[in-house]
Structure formats: structure tokens, C-alpha cells
Design an enzyme around this catalytic site. Sequence first.
Site, short mmCIF file in Angstrom:
data_model
loop_
_atom_site.label_atom_id
_atom_site.label_comp_id
_atom_site.label_asym_id
_atom_site.label_seq_id
_atom_site.Cartn_x
_atom_site.Cartn_y
_atom_site.Cartn_z
CD GLN A 179 31.17 43.19 41.58
OE1 GLN A 179 31.62 41.96 41.92
NE2 GLN A 179 31.69 44.28 42.02
CB CYS A 180 28.76 45.70 46.75
SG CYS A 180 27.47 44.92 47.21
CD GLN A 181 35.79 47.53 43.35
OE1 GLN A 181 35.94 46.34 43.11
NE2 GLN A 181 36.74 48.28 43.50
N PRO A 241 30.04 39.40 36.18
CG PRO A 241 29.64 41.40 37.00
CD PRO A 241 29.39 39.77 37.15
CE1 TYR A 242 34.20 45.18 36.70
CE2 TYR A 242 32.36 44.25 38.26
CZ TYR A 242 32.84 45.35 37.25
OH TYR A 242 32.27 46.60 37.30
N GLY A 243 36.28 39.57 36.00
CA GLY A 243 37.64 38.36 36.34
C GLY A 243 37.47 38.07 37.74
N GLY A 244 37.48 38.93 38.31
CA GLY A 244 37.54 38.56 39.59
C GLY A 244 37.19 39.66 40.70
CG MET A 245 34.28 41.69 43.84
SD MET A 245 34.79 43.50 43.32
CE MET A 245 35.26 43.95 45.09
CD GLU A 246 38.87 43.81 44.88
OE1 GLU A 246 38.59 43.24 44.00
OE2 GLU A 246 38.93 45.31 45.15
CG HIS A 284 44.41 41.63 40.57
ND1 HIS A 284 45.14 42.77 39.93
CD2 HIS A 284 43.18 42.14 40.76
CE1 HIS A 284 44.50 43.75 40.01
NE2 HIS A 284 43.38 43.50 40.44
CD GLU A 285 40.45 39.75 42.09
OE1 GLU A 285 40.09 40.68 42.72
OE2 GLU A 285 40.38 40.17 40.73
CG HIS A 310 42.30 43.69 45.23
ND1 HIS A 310 42.65 45.08 45.30
CD2 HIS A 310 42.04 43.30 43.98
CE1 HIS A 310 42.12 45.57 44.03
NE2 HIS A 310 42.04 44.47 43.27
CD GLU A 357 41.67 47.26 41.00
OE1 GLU A 357 42.55 46.12 40.78
OE2 GLU A 357 40.48 46.89 41.74
CG ASP A 360 29.60 50.84 37.31
OD1 ASP A 360 30.59 50.44 37.94
OD2 ASP A 360 28.61 50.39 37.51
CE1 TYR A 413 41.18 48.09 36.80
CE2 TYR A 413 42.22 46.18 37.79
CZ TYR A 413 41.29 46.86 37.57
OH TYR A 413 40.01 46.37 38.16
N1 BES Z 1 37.94 45.03 42.23
C1 BES Z 1 38.12 44.43 40.62
C2 BES Z 1 36.97 44.30 40.08
C3 BES Z 1 36.24 45.81 39.92
C4 BES Z 1 36.57 46.92 39.78
C5 BES Z 1 34.75 45.52 40.19
C6 BES Z 1 35.83 47.85 39.66
C7 BES Z 1 34.07 46.63 40.08
C8 BES Z 1 34.41 47.76 39.94
C9 BES Z 1 39.14 43.23 40.72
O1 BES Z 1 40.25 43.17 41.68
C10 BES Z 1 39.73 43.27 39.12
O2 BES Z 1 40.56 44.14 39.14
N2 BES Z 1 39.48 42.18 38.32
C11 BES Z 1 40.19 42.11 37.24
C12 BES Z 1 41.07 41.00 37.15
C13 BES Z 1 42.55 41.31 36.71
C14 BES Z 1 43.08 42.82 36.61
C15 BES Z 1 43.65 40.37 36.97
C16 BES Z 1 39.02 41.71 36.13
O3 BES Z 1 37.90 41.54 36.57
O4 BES Z 1 39.22 41.33 35.05
ZN ZN Z 2 41.69 44.56 41.10
#
Ligand code: BES
Ligand code: ZN
Length: 627
Positions: free
Chosen positions: A134-136, A259-264, A288-289, A292, A311, A383, A391
Site C-alpha cells: 500500500q504505497c499511497q 487498511p483501506y476500503g479500496g485503493m485505485e 469510486h475506485e 479514479h 478525492e 497520513d 472527499y
Molecule cells: N485512494 C483512496 C485510499 C487512500 C487515500 C489510501 C489516502 C492512502 C491514502 C481510495 O480511493 C479511497 O478513497 N478509498 C475509500 C473508499 C471510499 C471513499 C468509497 C476508503 O478507503 O474508504
Molecule cells: Zn478515493
Amino acid sequence: MVELIRKQVLSPESDPCTLSNYRQFQVIDTKLDLEVFFDSKAVGGSVTYNLQRLDVSADTIILDTSHLAIEKVLINDVTVDFAIHDVQPPYGSPLLFPAPQTDSLTAKIQFKTTEKTTALQFIDGNTAPYLFSQCQAIHARSLFPCFDTPGVKSPYKMTVKSPYPCLMSGRPVPSNAANVYEFNQPIPIPSYLVALASGDIHSLPIGPRSAIYSELPGLQACQWEFERDMENFIKIAENLIFPYEWERYDALVLPLSFPYGGMENPNITFATPTLISGDRSQVRVMAHELAHSWSGNLVTNCSWEHFWLNEGWTVYLERRILAGLATQEAVKAGKSVEEAATYGEQVRHFSAIIGWSALEATVELMKPEFTSLVWDLKGKDPDDSFSRIPYEKGFNFLYFLETKFGIEAFNGFIKHYFTKYRYKSLDSYQFLDTIKEYFEPLGKSDVIESIDWNLWYFTPGLPPAPGFDTTLADACYSLANEWVSYISGKSTEVPVTSINEFEPDQHSLFLETLSNKLKNVDREQARKGIAKFIETYPYYASNQNGEILSNWNDLIITHGGLSQDNEHVIRYAQWLGTVGRMKFVRPGYLLLSRNVDHDFAVATFKQFEAKYHPICRSMVQKDLKLK
Ligand code: BES
Ligand code: ZN
């Protein structure tokens, strides 16, 4: 018009979160060759950059690294000396080596990750060891030396050797070598979108250009969750913006500690298994993903100070996609085109209302400096700035512009903006310049003049309140009001309205609204009322949907006066040990710490700490003031 105050003259602005000298060299292309060592829990290999000099005076190349072991540096195939400077938290240790005075050069660095690498987690999978990255935002530098800024983009050729199947953020290329997986990413991407997963991973199709990957068992459940919507989402997004450029859109459902809901990650979105709820209630995350793929992955914020460009735009597109889908379904169900479009808008507005409520809650919690759209991150860890603000405030800004310019005109702007900046990275000032450039010739100068850009960009706190259509929210509000009347003693009747017809998001809005309103009710009355509430809706105590479960526990633990040996508190504390998604985990420990007992929260965290992803572990430690 009041001139917008720019922080820097240069656009796109430079990124304060990298120690690299990325403005002195241009990356032409990148080759990343990795090997996974499950026994020693490390990834090793080399990265090779073809660089073009931008600054004649530059005599050194500086790359970002963090807890990496650097083994060798070669310039144009010749080994050179290198230096690694001390760690400069939170940005890591810069790696320096000499740059010959030529226009173009090749730099190859051999390296290995260490146990302190924050981008990787090695875990036990169901049937085999498992690794994912997980790099972001700034963890790529702990996976490989790089210009770790979203302001730098490069096409990538990637290979990885591993005893188990691998996925990376590119298009799979057939490979002849045993246990070597090869990927090509011809579209230029920033370092934070480089991703790797390896384990006993299998796949099934979820659309003509999409597959879902996961471990067994559970793969079929993953397929079912997304196969109805995936291709529809892509088509709706293509109509709104322009054709999908990445060829395939696949997704990987990870183990619980993701650790996240999704990562694009391009070509291979990473997703939390908490999306697999068996009712398709969380497909929004996939919309959402997918969005992106345009906002973020084609058009990128030039630094994390402008994160709302990634976002906010993505949430805006996500809600347009969901509205499009709802409209289609209403037509299928026999509604007229006009009625169906109205319904689509109601769905979009309902989602925006949920978002607004999250925005209100987040503004209360976050440091004010991180509640503006544009941030100052000099010396700070991105972070720490992360929250729902970019968002939802970002969405509200774009929705505000949509209403100001009219949706038809704004639709034209969407296509213009994404076309103009694809393959590029930009800052918030360029966004504003593009608004002017597009709308002035359409005779909208007055509208542009009337907008307080400084307020939107730089003022902390809530933005001006929009008026959303509350058709789908009204049922949630009125039931919450009935409960407030009962709990505060204004009414003696226990509300009898059924919640059986609620959609999952309506449950969330109902619970959240009630929790907010009870803040103004006498504590003792609230405590008694919550006991009655728990008894009235056994549905919630056994709910397995992570969103609803979190909202319900927030309500009963904030207002119920429950102690650490209450059955619901015990169950919730144990549940926190089974999920790694920070959206659930971080507020969970704070809830226990503030409303049950701080030591209990800490003891619970210590019990599960080892299972969490390094990013999640570190954030909870900060939240609980353990570091
Ligand atoms: N890119 C983000 C996750 C992220 C943000 C990872 C900042 C690391 C640093 C991803 O697209 C995201 O926003 N995920 C959300 C989903 C949602 C808003 C539908 C999440 O993880 O909850
Ligand atoms: Zn996002």
C-alpha cells in the site's frame, strides 16, 4: 474578483513531501524488477530509470528512500558511490549519487526492503503466505528508491519473481521464466500507484473487461458482489468523461488487514473484504475506485497539498455514476425517462447527504488546518492530514460549481478538464485557471467573479451549506426525531415505525442522525433510552455490515453509558480485532477510549496490534497517544 492568493509562483507547485530533486530530471521510463522472499519477509531487486536532464547545473540525483537497504548504484552500467543521509521524519532518508553532465542517463539501483518497510505487509493467507503493498501517500519510498511525488509520472515495465501468483499495477504480459510475473504499464503513473500482491490468488470474470481476484474460498462470493454492476459503471463513466484508457479493470479482494476500503491501483484495484457483504450494498466503493481511473490516475494532484483534486473529483464522479445506474434501473422497472432521472438525482443527493453528515462530524474532529481544501504540508506527514474532508468538501465544491454553471455546461467542462490534464499532475490554481479558460468564452465571467475562491480553498471548517433533495433521507430523519422525542421524555410512546424497508445507507443515516441529536439530550435520559433502543431493534446487534455495525456501536457506546464488561462492548472490541480497515478501526478505538475506558481501549489494541497493517498500527498508536 479578489485575486486568489497563490502560495508559489510556479505551477504546478513543488511538493514539500519529497526529499528528491525531481524538478532537475525528467523520468522517461522505469523498469522495476522485484523478487519476493517470504522466508525473510522482504522484497528485493532493482529499479532502472531512464532520465533526461532538465537542469544543466544538477550534479547529483537525489531519490526518496525509507528504511531501504541500498546495495548498489550504477550510472550507465558503471557502479558509482552513493550516500544515504539520516532519516528526516516523516520523509525518510534521501539517497544521493552523482549525475554525469550528459543530457540523458540511466540510473539503476539495487535494494532490499527491511522489516521496517511501511509499504508492505506479510501475512498468513488461507492456504499460503501472502504479501501486499500500500504505497499511497508516501510509502512507495519504503518499497523502492524513487522520486516519491505524485508530481512525477512514468510508464513502467515490471517483473516480479515469487513462488506464488503475483499481481502488479499494469497489464499482465505472458512470461517464459518460471515463477516470474511480468506487467506493462504504458500509461505514465506516479510512484504511489505502484502496487504488488502475491499469494494463492485466483480469479473469475465480473464483466467483459473485468475480473475479480481473491484467495479461495470466497472467490465466488466476490464475483457475485460485483458482476451485476462492474461493466455498467465503466460505461456510465465513459459517457460522462471519455473512454476507459487502461484496457482492463480488475480488482483484488485482500485479506482483512487491508487498511483501506479500496485503493485505485491501475488495472488492479485493491479492496477490503468488508465489501463482500452478500447484499451488494457496498458496490459504491468499486464505483469510486473505478472513477479514479480518470481522477487521480490519469489526472493527478501534483502534491498531497492538493489531495482534494484526487478525492473530491472522485467522489463527484462516483455519485454521478451511482445516479446513472439508479436511473437505468428505474427505467427497467417501468418508470418514464423523466421520472427515472428524478429518481437518479434523489439517489445522488441521498449519498451527498450522508457525505455532508460525515463532513460535519469530521470538521469537529480534525485539526482546523486540515479542514481547508488546500493544505500546507511542509514538514508534515500526509497520513496525518487524511480524513473525509478532501472527499466531501471537495465534492461540495464541485457540486457547487455544477449548480453555479448549470449541469449541461459543467458536463462539457468535465470532458475538457480530464482531456487537458490527462497524463499530467496539477495544482488547485491550475484548476481555477482552467475554470476561467473554459467558462469565460461561454459568457460566464459574472459567475466566476461571484465565487469566493479564497473561502473555498483556504478557509477551515464547513463550506456554505448546499440544499440537497431529502426525499430518501426524510424517513431516516423522522424516525430519528421520534426517538429523540421519546428519549427526552417529550413523548411517552416507544416509536413503532419499522426499519425493515430501509436500505443499508438509510440505516447508517438514521443511526448517525440519532447519535448527533442525542448530544443535546440529558445523559441519564439518553442512557435509559439507548437500553430501550437496543431492545427494540435486535436487528442491529447481529448485523454484519461493517458500516451499520460501526454506526450502531457509535450510537450505543457514545450515549449508552456502557462499561467494558457489557456484552455489546465486548463483541465490538473483539470485532475490531477482525477488521483492518482504518475507516472502522480508528474511530472504534477512539470510541472505546473516550466513552468506555482508555486503558481498556489500549489493552484491546495491544491484543490485536500485531495483526494490523503497519500504517493502521501507527495511526491507532497516534490516536491513542501511544507515540
Ligand atoms: N485512494 C483512496 C485510499 C487512500 C487515500 C489510501 C489516502 C492512502 C491514502 C481510495 O480511493 C479511497 O478513497 N478509498 C475509500 C473508499 C471510499 C471513499 C468509497 C476508503 O478507503 O474508504
Ligand atoms: Zn478515493
